[in-house]
Design a protein around this motif. Structure first.
Motif, PDB file in Angstrom:
ATOM      1  N   SER A  49       0.781  -1.226  -0.089  1.00  0.00           N
ATOM      2  CA  SER A  49      -0.179  -0.098  -0.076  1.00  0.00           C
ATOM      3  C   SER A  49       0.887   1.227   0.020  1.00  0.00           C
ATOM      4  O   SER A  49       0.663   2.198  -0.654  1.00  0.00           O
ATOM      5  CB  SER A  49      -1.041   0.150   1.226  1.00  0.00           C
ATOM      6  OG  SER A  49      -1.732   1.159   1.067  1.00  0.00           O
ATOM      7  N   ASN A  50       2.080   1.201   0.909  1.00  0.00           N
ATOM      8  CA  ASN A  50       2.806   2.158   0.885  1.00  0.00           C
ATOM      9  C   ASN A  50       3.459   2.628  -0.635  1.00  0.00           C
ATOM     10  O   ASN A  50       3.621   3.753  -0.741  1.00  0.00           O
ATOM     11  CB  ASN A  50       3.840   2.130   1.761  1.00  0.00           C
ATOM     12  CG  ASN A  50       4.823   3.327   2.083  1.00  0.00           C
ATOM     13  OD1 ASN A  50       4.442   4.467   1.999  1.00  0.00           O
ATOM     14  ND2 ASN A  50       5.990   3.086   2.820  1.00  0.00           N
ATOM     15  N   ALA A  51       4.056   1.410  -1.021  1.00  0.00           N
ATOM     16  CA  ALA A  51       4.607   1.592  -2.495  1.00  0.00           C
ATOM     17  C   ALA A  51       3.657   2.286  -3.511  1.00  0.00           C
ATOM     18  O   ALA A  51       4.138   2.858  -4.237  1.00  0.00           O
ATOM     19  CB  ALA A  51       4.987   0.259  -2.821  1.00  0.00           C
ATOM     20  N   ILE A  52       2.432   1.891  -3.572  1.00  0.00           N
ATOM     21  CA  ILE A  52       1.480   2.305  -4.281  1.00  0.00           C
ATOM     22  C   ILE A  52       1.015   3.767  -4.193  1.00  0.00           C
ATOM     23  O   ILE A  52       1.080   4.311  -5.101  1.00  0.00           O
ATOM     24  CB  ILE A  52       0.278   1.366  -4.200  1.00  0.00           C
ATOM     25  CG1 ILE A  52       0.357  -0.152  -5.037  1.00  0.00           C
ATOM     26  CG2 ILE A  52      -0.982   1.903  -5.095  1.00  0.00           C
ATOM     27  CD1 ILE A  52      -0.776  -0.979  -4.513  1.00  0.00           C
ATOM     28  N   ASP A  53       0.957   3.961  -3.080  1.00  0.00           N
ATOM     29  CA  ASP A  53       0.648   5.615  -2.627  1.00  0.00           C
ATOM     30  C   ASP A  53       2.008   6.423  -3.147  1.00  0.00           C
ATOM     31  O   ASP A  53       1.732   7.347  -3.734  1.00  0.00           O
ATOM     32  CB  ASP A  53       0.470   5.768  -1.153  1.00  0.00           C
ATOM     33  CG  ASP A  53      -0.810   5.270  -0.487  1.00  0.00           C
ATOM     34  OD1 ASP A  53      -1.844   4.726  -1.471  1.00  0.00           O
ATOM     35  OD2 ASP A  53      -0.886   4.904   0.748  1.00  0.00           O
ATOM     36  N   LEU A  54       3.027   5.819  -3.124  1.00  0.00           N
ATOM     37  CA  LEU A  54       4.525   6.414  -3.183  1.00  0.00           C
ATOM     38  C   LEU A  54       4.455   6.739  -4.813  1.00  0.00           C
ATOM     39  O   LEU A  54       4.587   7.696  -5.332  1.00  0.00           O
ATOM     40  CB  LEU A  54       5.603   5.895  -2.672  1.00  0.00           C
ATOM     41  CG  LEU A  54       6.592   6.729  -2.354  1.00  0.00           C
ATOM     42  CD1 LEU A  54       6.324   7.914  -1.351  1.00  0.00           C
ATOM     43  CD2 LEU A  54       7.862   5.883  -1.891  1.00  0.00           C
ATOM     44  N   SER A 163      13.972  15.222 -13.038  1.00  0.00           N
ATOM     45  CA  SER A 163      14.122  13.892 -12.266  1.00  0.00           C
ATOM     46  C   SER A 163      13.508  14.212 -10.847  1.00  0.00           C
ATOM     47  O   SER A 163      13.857  15.086 -10.200  1.00  0.00           O
ATOM     48  CB  SER A 163      15.429  13.397 -12.232  1.00  0.00           C
ATOM     49  OG  SER A 163      16.068  13.250 -13.392  1.00  0.00           O
ATOM     50  N   ILE A 164      12.735  13.376 -10.368  1.00  0.00           N
ATOM     51  CA  ILE A 164      12.176  13.248  -9.057  1.00  0.00           C
ATOM     52  C   ILE A 164      12.451  11.948  -8.485  1.00  0.00           C
ATOM     53  O   ILE A 164      12.090  10.819  -8.954  1.00  0.00           O
ATOM     54  CB  ILE A 164      10.574  13.560  -9.016  1.00  0.00           C
ATOM     55  CG1 ILE A 164      10.465  14.902  -9.843  1.00  0.00           C
ATOM     56  CG2 ILE A 164      10.158  13.881  -7.826  1.00  0.00           C
ATOM     57  CD1 ILE A 164       8.993  14.919  -9.919  1.00  0.00           C
ATOM     58  N   SER A 165      12.743  11.836  -7.155  1.00  0.00           N
ATOM     59  CA  SER A 165      12.880  10.691  -6.403  1.00  0.00           C
ATOM     60  C   SER A 165      12.177  10.846  -5.156  1.00  0.00           C
ATOM     61  O   SER A 165      12.349  11.891  -4.460  1.00  0.00           O
ATOM     62  CB  SER A 165      14.435  10.143  -6.209  1.00  0.00           C
ATOM     63  OG  SER A 165      15.162  11.148  -5.549  1.00  0.00           O
ATOM     64  N   LEU A 166      11.274   9.676  -4.312  1.00  0.00           N
ATOM     65  CA  LEU A 166      10.693   9.984  -3.357  1.00  0.00           C
ATOM     66  C   LEU A 166      11.236   8.731  -2.446  1.00  0.00           C
ATOM     67  O   LEU A 166      11.511   7.788  -3.019  1.00  0.00           O
ATOM     68  CB  LEU A 166       9.234   9.934  -3.543  1.00  0.00           C
ATOM     69  CG  LEU A 166       8.554  10.810  -4.283  1.00  0.00           C
ATOM     70  CD1 LEU A 166       6.976  10.698  -4.719  1.00  0.00           C
ATOM     71  CD2 LEU A 166       8.900  12.430  -3.863  1.00  0.00           C
ATOM     72  N   GLU A 167      11.006   9.065  -1.283  1.00  0.00           N
ATOM     73  CA  GLU A 167      11.603   7.857  -0.461  1.00  0.00           C
ATOM     74  C   GLU A 167      10.790   8.013   0.820  1.00  0.00           C
ATOM     75  O   GLU A 167      11.005   9.042   1.700  1.00  0.00           O
ATOM     76  CB  GLU A 167      13.027   7.897  -0.232  1.00  0.00           C
ATOM     77  CG  GLU A 167      13.764   6.681   0.545  1.00  0.00           C
ATOM     78  CD  GLU A 167      15.300   6.817   0.861  1.00  0.00           C
ATOM     79  OE1 GLU A 167      15.578   7.189   2.008  1.00  0.00           O
ATOM     80  OE2 GLU A 167      15.819   6.812  -0.304  1.00  0.00           O
ATOM     81  N   ASN A 168      10.028   6.805   1.273  1.00  0.00           N
ATOM     82  CA  ASN A 168       9.467   6.803   2.635  1.00  0.00           C
ATOM     83  C   ASN A 168       9.781   5.361   3.155  1.00  0.00           C
ATOM     84  O   ASN A 168       9.270   4.583   2.781  1.00  0.00           O
ATOM     85  CB  ASN A 168       7.728   6.954   2.286  1.00  0.00           C
ATOM     86  CG  ASN A 168       7.040   7.173   3.633  1.00  0.00           C
ATOM     87  OD1 ASN A 168       7.628   7.225   4.533  1.00  0.00           O
ATOM     88  ND2 ASN A 168       5.867   7.042   3.419  1.00  0.00           N
ATOM     89  N   GLY A 169      10.343   5.498   4.399  1.00  0.00           N
ATOM     90  CA  GLY A 169      10.805   4.287   4.900  1.00  0.00           C
ATOM     91  C   GLY A 169      11.683   3.405   4.103  1.00  0.00           C
ATOM     92  O   GLY A 169      12.608   3.826   3.616  1.00  0.00           O
ATOM     93  N   ASP A 170      11.362   2.099   3.894  1.00  0.00           N
ATOM     94  CA  ASP A 170      11.976   1.313   2.919  1.00  0.00           C
ATOM     95  C   ASP A 170      11.612   1.382   1.613  1.00  0.00           C
ATOM     96  O   ASP A 170      12.366   0.806   0.596  1.00  0.00           O
ATOM     97  CB  ASP A 170      11.576  -0.315   3.326  1.00  0.00           C
ATOM     98  CG  ASP A 170      12.106  -0.623   4.827  1.00  0.00           C
ATOM     99  OD1 ASP A 170      12.980   0.157   5.258  1.00  0.00           O
ATOM    100  OD2 ASP A 170      11.682  -1.653   5.422  1.00  0.00           O
ATOM    101  N   GLU A 171      10.587   2.289   1.342  1.00  0.00           N
ATOM    102  CA  GLU A 171      10.237   2.150   0.065  1.00  0.00           C
ATOM    103  C   GLU A 171      10.615   3.354  -0.776  1.00  0.00           C
ATOM    104  O   GLU A 171      10.941   4.584  -0.269  1.00  0.00           O
ATOM    105  CB  GLU A 171       8.558   2.397  -0.363  1.00  0.00           C
ATOM    106  CG  GLU A 171       7.998   1.083  -0.087  1.00  0.00           C
ATOM    107  CD  GLU A 171       8.240  -0.011  -0.663  1.00  0.00           C
ATOM    108  OE1 GLU A 171       8.243   0.070  -1.981  1.00  0.00           O
ATOM    109  OE2 GLU A 171       8.407  -1.316  -0.089  1.00  0.00           O
ATOM    110  N   ALA A 172      11.072   3.263  -2.320  1.00  0.00           N
ATOM    111  CA  ALA A 172      11.645   4.494  -2.815  1.00  0.00           C
ATOM    112  C   ALA A 172      11.006   4.281  -4.275  1.00  0.00           C
ATOM    113  O   ALA A 172      10.948   3.243  -4.793  1.00  0.00           O
ATOM    114  CB  ALA A 172      13.265   4.532  -2.708  1.00  0.00           C
ATOM    115  N   GLN A 173      10.716   5.547  -4.941  1.00  0.00           N
ATOM    116  CA  GLN A 173      10.488   5.472  -6.275  1.00  0.00           C
ATOM    117  C   GLN A 173      10.996   6.632  -6.897  1.00  0.00           C
ATOM    118  O   GLN A 173      11.397   7.597  -6.236  1.00  0.00           O
ATOM    119  CB  GLN A 173       8.759   5.760  -6.348  1.00  0.00           C
ATOM    120  CG  GLN A 173       7.859   4.808  -5.603  1.00  0.00           C
ATOM    121  CD  GLN A 173       7.931   3.317  -6.813  1.00  0.00           C
ATOM    122  OE1 GLN A 173       7.945   3.458  -7.733  1.00  0.00           O
ATOM    123  NE2 GLN A 173       7.611   2.428  -5.951  1.00  0.00           N
ATOM    124  N   ALA A 174      11.402   6.390  -8.277  1.00  0.00           N
ATOM    125  CA  ALA A 174      12.028   7.579  -9.078  1.00  0.00           C
ATOM    126  C   ALA A 174      11.396   7.642 -10.282  1.00  0.00           C
ATOM    127  O   ALA A 174      11.058   6.731 -10.932  1.00  0.00           O
ATOM    128  CB  ALA A 174      13.585   7.270  -8.944  1.00  0.00           C
TER     129      ALA A 174
END
Length: 198
Positions: A49-54, A163-174
């Motif tokens: 859920s966290n990965a999808i939200d990110l 370029s944008i990268s987001l990181e929340n806890g263990d999850e990261a998306q770019a």
């Protein structure tokens, strides 16, 4: 005549202590397995859920930045007060053909705002315009393909690499995109340097 009743011997033996201990042990094992299964499933669901939200936040923010840049009539990029400020038009122009946008990355808060009005301080940023949180990195660069190697002038239409990268806890998306501007740019100023355009 008297009838003699025969009493059957009842089996009142019950459970032995060993049988009770075995039943308790089996119940404990099953309960532990169930608890582990539920905990693992909940943790996995929360992570997904966290990965999808990110991912959704990243995609929406990337699209809004791309749209704002594509419609730009001028581009000014500056760093001030621990934030990256990107203007896609002139807010002082009385009747702009395209409404200017302010893309603001407040580095310390890890937040990107996209606003249709100008502010003088990051403290004035309205939470309603916050597009992304957990922003670890955000870069915008003029694509070198737009520069004429002979004249060293920048030819339109301009292109920007974002370029944008987001990181929340263990999850990261770019996400990285190259955006081509639709309008002819009147002014291009990056970190105080005004670029000569053709």
């Amino acid at each position: 005549m008297f009838k003699i009743r025969k009493y059957r011997k009842m089996n009142n033996k019950g459970f032995s202590l060993l049988e009770v201990l075995i039943a308790v042990a089996i119940t404990g094992i099953i309960a532990t397995l169930l608890a582990t299964f539920i905990t693992t499933g909940t943790r996995y669901f929360r992570k997904q859920s966290n990965a999808i939200d990110l991912q959704n936040m990243l995609q929406e923010t990337s699209n809004k930045i791309t749209d704002s840049l594509m419609e730009a009539t001028s581009v000014r990029i500056k760093e001030q007060g621990g934030a990256l400020w990107i203007y896609t038009g002139d807010f002082d122009e009385p009747e702009p053909k395209v409404k200017p946008k302010l893309i603001l990355w407040i580095k310390s808060a890890g937040e990107i705002y996209i606003m249709d009005y100008n502010i003088s301080s990051t403290a004035d940023a309205d939470e309603g315009y916050c597009m992304a949180k957990y922003v670890k990195d955000f870069t915008i660069e003029l694509d070198t393909k737009c520069q004429n190697p002979d004249t060293h002038k920048w030819e339109q239409p301009l292109m920007f690499n974002v370029s944008i990268s987001l990181e929340n806890g263990d999850e990261a998306q770019a996400d990285s995109k190259t955006t081509t501007l639709r309008n002819k740019i009147d002014l291009l100023e990056i970190y105080g340097v005004e670029y000569e355009l053709r």
